[in-house]
Motif scaffolding. Structure first.
Motif, PDB file in Angstrom:
ATOM      1  N   GLN A  88       0.826  -1.191   0.000  1.00 39.07           N
ATOM      2  CA  GLN A  88       0.000   0.000   0.000  1.00 39.07           C
ATOM      3  C   GLN A  88       0.870   1.256   0.000  1.00 39.07           C
ATOM      4  O   GLN A  88       1.783   1.397   0.810  1.00 39.07           O
ATOM      5  CB  GLN A  88      -0.914   0.014   1.233  1.00 39.07           C
ATOM      6  N   LYS A  89       0.612   2.168  -0.930  1.00 39.25           N
ATOM      7  CA  LYS A  89       1.369   3.414  -1.016  1.00 39.25           C
ATOM      8  C   LYS A  89       0.612   4.521  -0.278  1.00 39.25           C
ATOM      9  O   LYS A  89      -0.603   4.543  -0.271  1.00 39.25           O
ATOM     10  CB  LYS A  89       1.583   3.814  -2.468  1.00 39.25           C
ATOM     11  N   PRO A  90       1.353   5.444   0.318  1.00 39.38           N
ATOM     12  CA  PRO A  90       0.694   6.506   1.065  1.00 39.38           C
ATOM     13  C   PRO A  90      -0.041   7.464   0.148  1.00 39.38           C
ATOM     14  O   PRO A  90       0.368   7.701  -0.981  1.00 39.38           O
ATOM     15  CB  PRO A  90       1.864   7.217   1.752  1.00 39.38           C
ATOM     16  N   ASP A  91      -1.125   7.990   0.616  1.00 38.59           N
ATOM     17  CA  ASP A  91      -1.878   8.998  -0.114  1.00 38.59           C
ATOM     18  C   ASP A  91      -1.295  10.359   0.238  1.00 38.59           C
ATOM     19  O   ASP A  91      -1.317  10.760   1.394  1.00 38.59           O
ATOM     20  CB  ASP A  91      -3.355   8.929   0.300  1.00 38.59           C
ATOM     21  N   PRO A  92      -0.758  11.114  -0.744  1.00 40.97           N
ATOM     22  CA  PRO A  92      -0.173  12.405  -0.433  1.00 40.97           C
ATOM     23  C   PRO A  92      -1.152  13.382   0.199  1.00 40.97           C
ATOM     24  O   PRO A  92      -0.737  14.359   0.800  1.00 40.97           O
ATOM     25  CB  PRO A  92       0.281  12.913  -1.811  1.00 40.97           C
ATOM     26  N   ALA A  93      -2.441  13.132   0.061  1.00 46.00           N
ATOM     27  CA  ALA A  93      -3.410  14.008   0.713  1.00 46.00           C
ATOM     28  C   ALA A  93      -3.285  13.916   2.223  1.00 46.00           C
ATOM     29  O   ALA A  93      -3.690  14.816   2.951  1.00 46.00           O
ATOM     30  CB  ALA A  93      -4.826  13.632   0.285  1.00 46.00           C
ATOM     31  N   THR A  94      -2.709  12.815   2.725  1.00 45.89           N
ATOM     32  CA  THR A  94      -2.551  12.646   4.168  1.00 45.89           C
ATOM     33  C   THR A  94      -1.102  12.768   4.605  1.00 45.89           C
ATOM     34  O   THR A  94      -0.784  12.554   5.761  1.00 45.89           O
ATOM     35  CB  THR A  94      -3.087  11.253   4.587  1.00 45.89           C
ATOM     36  N   LEU A  95      -0.208  13.119   3.664  1.00 40.09           N
ATOM     37  CA  LEU A  95       1.212  13.186   3.998  1.00 40.09           C
ATOM     38  C   LEU A  95       1.509  14.274   5.022  1.00 40.09           C
ATOM     39  O   LEU A  95       2.535  14.239   5.682  1.00 40.09           O
ATOM     40  CB  LEU A  95       2.036  13.432   2.735  1.00 40.09           C
ATOM     41  N   ALA A  96       0.621  15.258   5.094  1.00 36.68           N
ATOM     42  CA  ALA A  96       0.860  16.355   6.031  1.00 36.68           C
ATOM     43  C   ALA A  96       0.487  15.990   7.454  1.00 36.68           C
ATOM     44  O   ALA A  96       0.707  16.772   8.376  1.00 36.68           O
ATOM     45  CB  ALA A  96       0.056  17.577   5.602  1.00 36.68           C
ATOM     46  N   ASP A 154       0.523  14.514  11.193  1.00 38.68           N
ATOM     47  CA  ASP A 154       1.603  14.414  12.170  1.00 38.68           C
ATOM     48  C   ASP A 154       2.031  12.967  12.387  1.00 38.68           C
ATOM     49  O   ASP A 154       3.154  12.697  12.807  1.00 38.68           O
ATOM     50  CB  ASP A 154       1.170  15.023  13.510  1.00 38.68           C
ATOM     51  N   ILE A 155       1.136  12.021  12.092  1.00 38.19           N
ATOM     52  CA  ILE A 155       1.477  10.610  12.267  1.00 38.19           C
ATOM     53  C   ILE A 155       2.226  10.132  11.030  1.00 38.19           C
ATOM     54  O   ILE A 155       1.704  10.191   9.923  1.00 38.19           O
ATOM     55  CB  ILE A 155       0.204   9.761  12.470  1.00 38.19           C
ATOM     56  N   PRO A 156       3.478   9.684  11.138  1.00 42.08           N
ATOM     57  CA  PRO A 156       4.267   9.313   9.960  1.00 42.08           C
ATOM     58  C   PRO A 156       3.787   8.027   9.309  1.00 42.08           C
ATOM     59  O   PRO A 156       3.177   7.179   9.944  1.00 42.08           O
ATOM     60  CB  PRO A 156       5.674   9.136  10.532  1.00 42.08           C
ATOM     61  N   SER A 157       4.080   7.924   8.007  1.00 45.29           N
ATOM     62  CA  SER A 157       3.836   6.677   7.293  1.00 45.29           C
ATOM     63  C   SER A 157       4.838   5.638   7.773  1.00 45.29           C
ATOM     64  O   SER A 157       5.953   5.964   8.167  1.00 45.29           O
ATOM     65  CB  SER A 157       3.993   6.913   5.787  1.00 45.29           C
ATOM     66  N   ASP A 158       4.453   4.353   7.746  1.00 47.97           N
ATOM     67  CA  ASP A 158       5.313   3.281   8.258  1.00 47.97           C
ATOM     68  C   ASP A 158       6.661   3.220   7.545  1.00 47.97           C
ATOM     69  O   ASP A 158       7.678   2.897   8.162  1.00 47.97           O
ATOM     70  CB  ASP A 158       4.600   1.929   8.117  1.00 47.97           C
ATOM     71  N   ASP A 159       6.675   3.519   6.231  1.00 48.92           N
ATOM     72  CA  ASP A 159       7.920   3.379   5.480  1.00 48.92           C
ATOM     73  C   ASP A 159       8.516   4.714   5.044  1.00 48.92           C
ATOM     74  O   ASP A 159       9.425   4.746   4.229  1.00 48.92           O
ATOM     75  CB  ASP A 159       7.701   2.478   4.259  1.00 48.92           C
ATOM     76  N   SER A 160       8.022   5.824   5.522  1.00 51.78           N
ATOM     77  CA  SER A 160       8.608   7.118   5.163  1.00 51.78           C
ATOM     78  C   SER A 160       9.996   7.239   5.792  1.00 51.78           C
ATOM     79  O   SER A 160      10.245   6.761   6.893  1.00 51.78           O
ATOM     80  CB  SER A 160       7.702   8.265   5.617  1.00 51.78           C
ATOM     81  N   ASP A 161      10.917   7.874   5.069  1.00 52.50           N
ATOM     82  CA  ASP A 161      12.277   7.994   5.585  1.00 52.50           C
ATOM     83  C   ASP A 161      12.783   9.437   5.576  1.00 52.50           C
ATOM     84  O   ASP A 161      13.966   9.684   5.800  1.00 52.50           O
ATOM     85  CB  ASP A 161      13.229   7.100   4.799  1.00 52.50           C
ATOM     86  N   ALA A 194       7.547  11.832   3.725  1.00 53.08           N
ATOM     87  CA  ALA A 194       7.733  11.438   2.328  1.00 53.08           C
ATOM     88  C   ALA A 194       8.802  10.369   2.214  1.00 53.08           C
ATOM     89  O   ALA A 194       9.201   9.761   3.216  1.00 53.08           O
ATOM     90  CB  ALA A 194       8.084  12.668   1.498  1.00 53.08           C
ATOM     91  N   HIS A 195       9.275  10.143   0.990  1.00 52.63           N
ATOM     92  CA  HIS A 195      10.212   9.053   0.712  1.00 52.63           C
ATOM     93  C   HIS A 195      11.331   9.567  -0.182  1.00 52.63           C
ATOM     94  O   HIS A 195      11.076  10.120  -1.253  1.00 52.63           O
ATOM     95  CB  HIS A 195       9.489   7.888   0.019  1.00 52.63           C
ATOM     96  N   ARG A 196      12.566   9.368   0.241  1.00 42.66           N
ATOM     97  CA  ARG A 196      13.716   9.864  -0.487  1.00 42.66           C
ATOM     98  C   ARG A 196      13.775   9.322  -1.922  1.00 42.66           C
ATOM     99  O   ARG A 196      14.073  10.057  -2.867  1.00 42.66           O
ATOM    100  CB  ARG A 196      15.008   9.473   0.246  1.00 42.66           C
TER     101      ARG A 196
END
Length: 268
Positions: free
Chosen positions: A6-14, A16-23, A35-37
């Motif tokens: 599952q890829k993160p929805d950028p609408a929720t990227l803002a 405060d709770i981070p995505s599991d695989d964001s770095d 986000a993701h490098r």
């Protein structure tokens, strides 16, 4: 497994709770965007250099993006993340173009220009032609080096009355060279239009003798028109130029006259 794909929805990227695989965390207006490098690096050579070379951002997990607006960066990420794209709007393009230039995302810049070209053509086809709209997009084209948009905007702007152009707020935003060039193109356009009008007037002037000879010839063969001319002339000579220019009396002669006039026009 589903969570891994599952890829993160950028609408929720803002959030405060981070995505599991964001770095990486982009901090904009004091608000975190997770986000993701790798995704940022693929989309932008600027981000790729930032994460690959001897920049301090390479080691940091949180990167501050000063002088940016939070909503603008979110809009950019919606396009960088391929599963989250949506239809463009004028407002979205205005947000995207400064960031697209800064981060050198050429494919998105081309997409934004194509959208604006279609939007302007649609407006023009609908008869919607306010000077502010076209001049604003000429300014945007110049600012972001959008050559095709610039050419189209100039073509539309040069047909706008000079005073209207000068009184439009966006005109004052153009640099001096562009304002001078636009006024020069406007003058050239008016000269060409004047030339076309002059040629049309000469053509009409050349048509007059032919029309007059047709109008005087038809009634000479029509008893009704001849009688009408004789009665209207009274005791005057029926061959006078004033008498010959009297209106045709019968519908048949009028129709013949109109058909011949159209033929003479088409032959000019």
């Amino acid at each position: 497994m589903a969570d891994c794909l599952q890829k993160p929805d950028p609408a929720t990227l803002a959030a405060d709770i981070p995505s599991d695989d964001s770095d990486v965390i982009l901090v904009v207006e004091g608000r975190p965007i997770h986000a993701h490098r790798q995704i940022l690096s693929v989309a932008s050579p600027v981000f790729r250099a930032m994460f690959s070379h001897d920049f301090k951002e390479r080691q940091e997990t949180s990167i501050d993006l000063p002088d940016k607006k939070h909503d603008d960066v979110i809009e950019l990420l919606r396009w960088i993340y391929p599963t989250s794209r949506r239809n463009l709007t004028d407002k979205a393009v205005y947000r995207l173009l400064p960031l697209v230039d800064e981060y050198q995302i050429e494919w998105l810049k081309v997409y934004c220009e194509e959208y604006l070209l279609q939007a302007i053509v649609a407006k023009e086809n609908q008869g919607f032609s306010p000077a502010e709209y076209f001049l604003k997009h000429l300014y945007i084209a110049d600012r972001h080096s959008l050559q095709n948009l610039s050419k189209l905007a100039i073509e539309l702007c040069k047909t706008i009355p000079t005073r209207t152009i000068e009184e439009t707020p966006s005109f004052s935003q153009l640099d001096d060279h562009r304002r001078w060039m636009l006024m020069r193109l406007r003058a050239t356009h008016l000269e060409e239009k004047q030339g076309r009008l002059a040629r049309e007037i000469r053509s009409l002037a050349a048509l007059v003798p032919s029309v007059m000879s047709i109008q005087t010839d038809i009634p000479s063969r029509c008893p009704l028109c001849t009688a009408s001319k004789f009665l209207s002339a009274g005791n005057h000579d029926s061959n006078t130029s004033q008498d010959k220019r009297r209106p045709l009396a019968c519908p048949s002669c009028k129709n013949k006259y109109e058909r011949i006039v159209e033929k003479v026009k088409s032959d000019l």
